[in-house]
Design an enzyme around this catalytic site. Structure first.
Site, PDB file in Angstrom:
ATOM      1  N   HIS A 173      -7.178  -5.407  -4.049  1.00  0.00           N
ATOM      2  CA  HIS A 173      -6.684  -4.134  -4.584  1.00  0.00           C
ATOM      3  C   HIS A 173      -5.530  -4.378  -5.534  1.00  0.00           C
ATOM      4  O   HIS A 173      -4.702  -5.274  -5.351  1.00  0.00           O
ATOM      5  CB  HIS A 173      -6.326  -3.136  -3.479  1.00  0.00           C
ATOM      6  N   GLU A 191      -2.558  -2.222  -7.881  1.00  0.00           N
ATOM      7  CA  GLU A 191      -1.805  -0.961  -7.839  1.00  0.00           C
ATOM      8  C   GLU A 191      -1.129  -0.640  -9.160  1.00  0.00           C
ATOM      9  O   GLU A 191      -1.178  -1.430 -10.112  1.00  0.00           O
ATOM     10  CB  GLU A 191      -0.771  -1.035  -6.720  1.00  0.00           C
ATOM     11  N   ARG A 199      -5.584   1.045  -6.230  1.00  0.00           N
ATOM     12  CA  ARG A 199      -4.553   1.674  -5.402  1.00  0.00           C
ATOM     13  C   ARG A 199      -3.532   2.370  -6.294  1.00  0.00           C
ATOM     14  O   ARG A 199      -3.099   1.819  -7.303  1.00  0.00           O
ATOM     15  CB  ARG A 199      -3.867   0.611  -4.553  1.00  0.00           C
ATOM     16  N   ASN A 204      -4.843   3.102   4.603  1.00  0.00           N
ATOM     17  CA  ASN A 204      -3.856   2.092   4.969  1.00  0.00           C
ATOM     18  C   ASN A 204      -3.054   2.585   6.168  1.00  0.00           C
ATOM     19  O   ASN A 204      -2.233   3.491   6.051  1.00  0.00           O
ATOM     20  CB  ASN A 204      -2.926   1.831   3.782  1.00  0.00           C
TER      21      ASN A 204
END
Length: 312
Positions: A122, A124, A169, A222
């Site tokens: 992932h 971000e 993300r 999460n």
């Protein structure tokens, strides 16, 4: 498809397994957060079929520092490669932070993770000097910069002629609110992200709305103990609509009090008495067996070696 050399048959790769799990409407993927070979081996021994390499745990275990954007691509990739190759049949999802730079660097990150055997990562939208998603004061890059990170990740995957699940993300919820975060999520999916990850969800209602708004894109939850988000079980996350739930602090949270207590007892009482009180002490051999002692010995014997022909 990977080929089994013994009989010529093909079996799915780890990333193919991960994609099949995501596509399975009847399951939710629950991933323990591991940060080194030992914790990963324990999770594998217990039967976990997907692992998650936590960035915070990697930063603390490899560098001994808090998750404040100090880990580099090399720090993270090296750790991920080791974990992913403990059992190449088991998918590993790994934190890739911001991608560690501009579009070229994001592309390099994705390529390096793919070559390391990572099945999913992932990326971000924080600035390069990022911080844990459950801390205050996060700063974001512009939406266009974030979208370019995801586009670069997709381009790198295509150029490498392999596969990796790209998870987008966003940490925008804290500063831009839900609609601002959703704008970024949609931009990321438009650029080719496979999974959506809204960090810092604050309620079950918001979680349900997010999964609904992102459909049919699968979503990741999460679960950070003591963090901003509800403490969902895997089945609760599935009921909300999530396909993946990660528990990044699971191992860290358990290890911290146990090690602290044992060290305190050693200093105050001469030895870790709490271990004795548990009624069982683990021998070096038993601990080594968690990390493949028997398999290594069997390999040596099968190859004609004699070092372990009489056991250990």
């Amino acid at each position: 498809m990977a080929t089994n050399g013994s009989n010529g048959t093909s079996k799915p790769t780890a990333v193919q397994k991960l994609r099949a799990m995501i596509a399975d409407k009847n399951r939710v993927i629950a991933c323990p957060g591991v940060y080194d070979g030992y914790t990963a081996r324990i999770a594998l021994q217990e039967g976990c079929d997907v692992l998650y390499m936590t960035g915070a745990g990697t930063t603390m275990s490899v560098l001994g520092m808090a998750d404040m954007g100090v880990a580099t691509l090399n720090d993270m990739k090296t750790n991920a490669e080791m974990i992913a190759n403990l059992n190449p049949d088991i998918p590993l999802i790994a934190d890739a932070d911001t991608g560690y730079g501009g579009a070229i660097m994001v592309g390099r990150t994705v390529t390096q993770y793919m070559r390391a055997g990572v099945s999913g990562l992932h990326i971000e939208d924080q600035v390069q000097t990022k911080r844990c998603g459950h801390l205050k004061g996060k700063e974001l890059v512009d939406t266009s910069v974030y979208a370019s990170r995801i586009k670069a990740a997709v381009m790198a995957r295509e150029a490498a002629r392999g596969d990796i699940v790209i998870i987008a993300r966003t940490d925008a919820l804290q500063s831009l609110g839900y609609e601002g975060a959703m704008e970024r999520m949609r931009a990321a999916v438009k650029e080719g992200a496979d999974v959506a990850f809204l960090e810092g969800v604050t309620s079950k209602e918001m979680a349900e709305q997010f999964c609904k708004d992102m459909a049919p894109t699968p979503c990741l939850y999460n679960n950070v103990a003591g963090g901003l988000s509800p403490d969902f079980t895997a089945q609760e996350a599935k009921g909300v609509g999530y396909k993946i739930i990660i528990f990044p602090a699971l191992v860290m949270e358990v290890v911290y009090p146990a090690v602290r207590k044992a060290v305190r007892e050693m200093l105050d009482e001469g030895k870790p008495k709490s271990v004795e009180k548990s009624g069982y002490r683990y021998s070096p051999k038993e601990l080594f067996e968690v990390c493949g002692l028997k398999e290594a010995m069997d390999f040596d014997v099968a190859a004609g070696g004699t070092a372990y022909s009489n056991g250990a």
